[in-house]
Design a protein around this motif. Structure first.
Motif, PDB file in Angstrom:
ATOM      1  N   LEU A 135      35.632  -4.964 -25.341  1.00  0.00           N
ATOM      2  CA  LEU A 135      34.746  -3.915 -24.833  1.00  0.00           C
ATOM      3  C   LEU A 135      34.480  -4.082 -23.339  1.00  0.00           C
ATOM      4  CD1 LEU A 135      31.887  -3.323 -27.398  1.00  0.00           C
ATOM      5  CD2 LEU A 135      33.935  -2.002 -26.985  1.00  0.00           C
ATOM      6  N   THR A 136      34.428  -2.957 -22.665  1.00  0.00           N
ATOM      7  CA  THR A 136      34.022  -2.950 -21.269  1.00  0.00           C
ATOM      8  C   THR A 136      32.570  -3.418 -21.173  1.00  0.00           C
ATOM      9  OG1 THR A 136      35.451  -1.046 -21.012  1.00  0.00           O
ATOM     10  CG2 THR A 136      33.860  -1.442 -19.260  1.00  0.00           C
ATOM     11  N   THR A 137      32.269  -4.285 -20.207  1.00  0.00           N
ATOM     12  CA  THR A 137      30.908  -4.803 -20.075  1.00  0.00           C
ATOM     13  C   THR A 137      29.895  -3.665 -19.916  1.00  0.00           C
ATOM     14  OG1 THR A 137      31.835  -6.709 -18.986  1.00  0.00           O
ATOM     15  CG2 THR A 137      29.482  -6.428 -18.810  1.00  0.00           C
ATOM     16  N   ASP A 252      27.935  -6.806 -13.620  1.00  0.00           N
ATOM     17  CA  ASP A 252      27.942  -5.547 -14.376  1.00  0.00           C
ATOM     18  C   ASP A 252      26.794  -5.453 -15.367  1.00  0.00           C
ATOM     19  OD1 ASP A 252      30.352  -6.042 -13.207  1.00  0.00           O
ATOM     20  OD2 ASP A 252      31.569  -5.257 -14.838  1.00  0.00           O
ATOM     21  N   LEU A 253      26.576  -6.542 -16.116  1.00  0.00           N
ATOM     22  CA  LEU A 253      25.600  -6.493 -17.206  1.00  0.00           C
ATOM     23  C   LEU A 253      24.188  -6.211 -16.694  1.00  0.00           C
ATOM     24  CD1 LEU A 253      25.275  -6.685 -20.277  1.00  0.00           C
ATOM     25  CD2 LEU A 253      24.933  -9.133 -20.027  1.00  0.00           C
ATOM     26  N   PRO A 254      23.654  -7.035 -15.748  1.00  0.00           N
ATOM     27  CA  PRO A 254      22.319  -6.696 -15.247  1.00  0.00           C
ATOM     28  C   PRO A 254      22.293  -5.368 -14.495  1.00  0.00           C
ATOM     29  CG  PRO A 254      23.251  -8.556 -14.038  1.00  0.00           C
ATOM     30  CD  PRO A 254      24.130  -8.306 -15.215  1.00  0.00           C
ATOM     31  N   PHE A 255      23.364  -5.047 -13.801  1.00  0.00           N
ATOM     32  CA  PHE A 255      23.452  -3.788 -13.051  1.00  0.00           C
ATOM     33  C   PHE A 255      23.145  -2.612 -13.978  1.00  0.00           C
ATOM     34  CE2 PHE A 255      25.471  -2.289  -8.995  1.00  0.00           C
ATOM     35  CZ  PHE A 255      25.260  -0.932  -9.181  1.00  0.00           C
ATOM     36  N   VAL A 256      23.764  -2.598 -15.169  1.00  0.00           N
ATOM     37  CA  VAL A 256      23.652  -1.441 -16.056  1.00  0.00           C
ATOM     38  C   VAL A 256      22.535  -1.625 -17.088  1.00  0.00           C
ATOM     39  CG1 VAL A 256      24.866   0.003 -17.734  1.00  0.00           C
ATOM     40  CG2 VAL A 256      26.088  -0.918 -15.745  1.00  0.00           C
ATOM     41  N   LEU A 257      22.432  -2.826 -17.667  1.00  0.00           N
ATOM     42  CA  LEU A 257      21.476  -3.020 -18.764  1.00  0.00           C
ATOM     43  C   LEU A 257      20.034  -2.958 -18.277  1.00  0.00           C
ATOM     44  CD1 LEU A 257      21.128  -3.754 -21.829  1.00  0.00           C
ATOM     45  CD2 LEU A 257      21.037  -6.132 -21.113  1.00  0.00           C
ATOM     46  N   THR A 258      19.730  -3.672 -17.189  1.00  0.00           N
ATOM     47  CA  THR A 258      18.326  -3.799 -16.772  1.00  0.00           C
ATOM     48  C   THR A 258      18.088  -3.371 -15.335  1.00  0.00           C
ATOM     49  OG1 THR A 258      18.667  -6.039 -15.943  1.00  0.00           O
ATOM     50  CG2 THR A 258      18.082  -5.822 -18.263  1.00  0.00           C
ATOM     51  N   GLY A 259      19.141  -3.184 -14.571  1.00  0.00           N
ATOM     52  CA  GLY A 259      18.972  -2.912 -13.153  1.00  0.00           C
ATOM     53  C   GLY A 259      18.346  -4.104 -12.428  1.00  0.00           C
ATOM     54  N   GLY A 260      18.412  -5.272 -13.058  1.00  0.00           N
ATOM     55  CA  GLY A 260      17.853  -6.473 -12.434  1.00  0.00           C
ATOM     56  C   GLY A 260      16.382  -6.659 -12.771  1.00  0.00           C
ATOM     57  N   GLY A 261      15.792  -5.675 -13.442  1.00  0.00           N
ATOM     58  CA  GLY A 261      14.368  -5.707 -13.686  1.00  0.00           C
ATOM     59  C   GLY A 261      13.994  -6.304 -15.023  1.00  0.00           C
ATOM     60  N   PRO A 262      12.730  -6.225 -15.402  1.00  0.00           N
ATOM     61  CA  PRO A 262      11.665  -5.601 -14.598  1.00  0.00           C
ATOM     62  C   PRO A 262      11.344  -6.445 -13.366  1.00  0.00           C
ATOM     63  CG  PRO A 262      10.765  -6.670 -16.540  1.00  0.00           C
ATOM     64  CD  PRO A 262      12.246  -6.769 -16.663  1.00  0.00           C
ATOM     65  N   GLY A 263      10.984  -5.789 -12.290  1.00  0.00           N
ATOM     66  CA  GLY A 263      10.842  -6.498 -11.017  1.00  0.00           C
ATOM     67  C   GLY A 263      12.176  -7.098 -10.668  1.00  0.00           C
ATOM     68  N   GLN A 264      12.208  -8.426 -10.494  1.00  0.00           N
ATOM     69  CA  GLN A 264      13.481  -9.099 -10.257  1.00  0.00           C
ATOM     70  C   GLN A 264      13.793 -10.113 -11.371  1.00  0.00           C
ATOM     71  OE1 GLN A 264      11.694  -9.065  -6.775  1.00  0.00           O
ATOM     72  NE2 GLN A 264      12.694  -7.069  -6.769  1.00  0.00           N
TER      73      GLN A 264
END
Lengths: 319, 283
Positions: A135-137, A252-264
């Motif tokens: 699967l694509t990340t 890729d994973l934090p980019f799409v799943l959480t956007g790095g959040g909440p906060g950082q």
């Protein structure tokens, strides 16, 4: 394959002829290797050199014609001493790296021990194991967003149904849970790769060892720790090395799943660096952060290969 | 006495339950995505969620399949991944042949370079590549994805093919030399056909790796018509942009993007496992 050599190398050849042969062979090899090396030099090493150069400047592309200011190692010093967000990203990345690797290896070992046995439906297991791997990340990140959803996610429903929690939890928007939820998604996707490598490694261990141990009355537990585990060490080191490289540069994973959040809370080194470069448009400072990430990977890989002895092509001479 | 009769049964029971657990673990999330894609909008936003889509509603699939942005993205991904796979195989196969079969000074350096490339975080070269591609007017050009794609698939390509070439019987090449064939003839007429299965396996691995690439596609493609499938899915806002997050459509798009890979993987699973492990685990 090893037994074939004498047949061909046997005829005695005069010394000068052999050196001409060797020269011709080397020239042919250079011709074959050159195209790949040229692409690597142009698209990987030249840009890396360029990044090193950029990292010595303060560059802001936000406003046209902002002059570049030479700061030497200033960007590096700033990152290490003065950039709380970078230090946070480093902490997040290290947490993910250690936890993910540990979980993947424990689970991967269990998978491998099962897959290494003969039983009906082995092909089914192998096929299912390949699904998360293929699967694509980004796709898996989207899948887990649906699964983890705070009000209509199936993860909450299952946990409530089996009585593990009594109220729905906001798995990927909570400062406490999110990093662990993300590690879960990563472990799900990458355990199969580890399991397949470990299985392949186990198949190289001669069966006689286990038979002899069984005759000596060794328990399954003993056989695992005395035979499987030590003989699997080279495979484990290679698998650990490649997984470490991948987790450490996770984007890729934090980019799409959480956007790095909440906060950082889930902002990894790569994600933060990406934002410094393409959101803040600080190409100099961002390049310095990118080089730091690369150096850390290089340093860890060096430890794996030179100190622990991971048998990687390139780290050893011809086998 | 009891041990010999009871032990194996117990062990088999344990194995079966672990096997079931593994299969569930691997397939459940994907299964859930399929289910979500088949639910009606109402059913998706219902809490607690239902385990089955009742009734099955194909609305999300219809929307996604007819969405031209998404069709275009799938096409872009297919073009880029195919080009990357072909070019990487061409460059990688000759390089791997040299490493596996020829003696030359500097082989260790070549291998070290390849290893170093496999460690590059994409982020380490993204800023210079962006500036370079902007200067060359390659932003929104597929070349901007193919060039780094080829570079970063080369390590896997070279390792996997080197392992395959090493396992080919040497006698055939030697017989060809004895018959007076040149090195190039030997490679093209003797080695290449023998290596075809290995090359095919490697092609699958490269295609999957390239199909999954996100960072460069996200950075170098700014026009909607040029994005690849992973970027389209990451940015998916659905056919109706004003609506709430369209989880049904996202799930359908995710499944649609994955189906080609899943079919590839299921058909060629034996080869993929062999290829995946051959570069890393040595016999």
């Amino acid at each position: 394959m090893t037994a074939t050599a004498p047949h061909f190398e046997a005829p005695p050849v005069r010394a000068p002829r052999r050196s001409v042969q060797a020269l011709l062979e080397a020239r042919f090899a250079a011709l074959l290797v050159a195209p790949a090396m040229a692409v690597i030099a142009l698209v990987a090493f030249y840009p890396l050199g360029h990044a090193l150069w950029l990292s010595l400047w303060k560059i802001n592309l936000r406003f046209a014609n902002t002059p570049w200011v030479f700061v030497g190692l200033g960007n590096y010093v700033d990152a290490i001493t003065d950039d709380a967000r970078w230090l946070n990203a480093l902490r997040v990345t290290l947490t993910i790296t250690f936890t993910s690797l540990l979980a993947e290896f424990v689970l991967g070992m269990i998978f491998a021990l099962v897959m290494n046995q003969s039983f009906k439906g082995r092909a089914l297991v192998r096929a299912s194991v390949l699904i998360p791997w293929s699967l694509t990340t980004v796709v898996s990140a989207r899948m887990w967003q649906v699964i983890y959803h705070a009000s209509y996610g199936v993860f909450n429903r299952i946990l409530v149904d089996i009585g593990l929690i009594d109220a729905y939890k906001p798995w990927i928007i909570s400062p406490v849970f999110t990093i662990w939820a993300m590690i879960g998604a990563d472990v799900w996707k990458t355990t199969p790769f580890v399991a397949l490598l470990l299985t392949a490694g186990m198949q190289l261990i001669p069966g006689e060892l286990y038979e002899a141990a069984a005759i000596d009355g060794a328990t399954a537990w003993d056989r695992f720790w005395r035979i499987t585990f030590p003989l699997l060490r080279p495979t484990m080191l290679v698998a650990l090395l490649f997984r470490m490289i991948d987790v450490f540069r996770m984007l890729d994973l934090p980019f799409v799943l959480t956007g790095g959040g909440p906060g950082q809370a889930t902002e990894t080194l790569s994600l933060y660096t990406y934002r410094v470069i393409f959101t803040d448009l600080k190409f100099g400072g961002g390049s310095a952060l990118a080089v730091l990430t690369f150096l850390m990977i290089l340093g860890s890989a060096f430890i794996f290969i030179r100190v622990l002895g991971a048998p990687v092509a390139g780290a050893e001479s011809e086998r | 006495m009891t041990r010999s009769t009871f032990g194996p049964a117990l062990q088999r029971g344990a194995t079966v339950s672990v096997v079931v657990a593994i299969v569930l673990w691997c397939l459940a999330p994907f299964y859930w995505t399929v289910i979500t894609s088949l639910k009606s909008a109402n059913a998706i936003y219902y809490s607690p969620t239902t385990y089955l889509p009742e009734p099955i509603d194909l609305a999300s699939w219809v929307k996604v399949v007819t969405l031209s942005r998404f069709q275009g993205a799938l096409m872009n991904s297919a073009i880029v991944a195919t080009c990357v796979t072909v070019v990487s195989l061409l460059l990688g196969s000759i390089c791997a042949y040299a490493i596996a079969r020829l003696r030359f000074p500097g082989k260790d350096i070549v291998l070290t370079i390849v290893l170093a490339v496999s460690m590059f975080p994409g982020i380490a070269i993204i800023s210079p590549l962006y500036l370079q591609f902007r200067d060359w007017d390659l932003i929104n050009n597929k070349l901007a994805l193919i060039l780094p794609g080829v570079t970063f698939t080369l390590p896997v390509c070279i390792w996997t093919l080197t392992a395959f070439f090493r396992d080919l019987p040497r006698e055939l090449e030697e017989a060809a030399y004895v018959d007076g064939a040149s090195r190039v003839q030997t490679f093209v007429q003797v080695i290449a056909p023998l290596a075809a299965p290995g090359v095919f396996t490697t092609a699958i691995l490269l295609f999957i790796a390239s199909w999954n690439e996100f960072l460069f596609a996200r950075t170098f493609m700014s026009k909607v018509e040029q994005v690849t499938a992973p970027v389209a899915i990451a940015q998916f806002e659905g056919a109706d942009i004003a609506a709430v997050t369209p989880w049904g459509e996202i799930s359908a798009a995710a499944v649609a993007t994955t189906i080609p890979l899943v079919i590839l993987v299921l058909v060629f699973q034996r080869r993929i496992v062999a290829g995946l492990t051959s570069g890393a685990v040595k016999g």
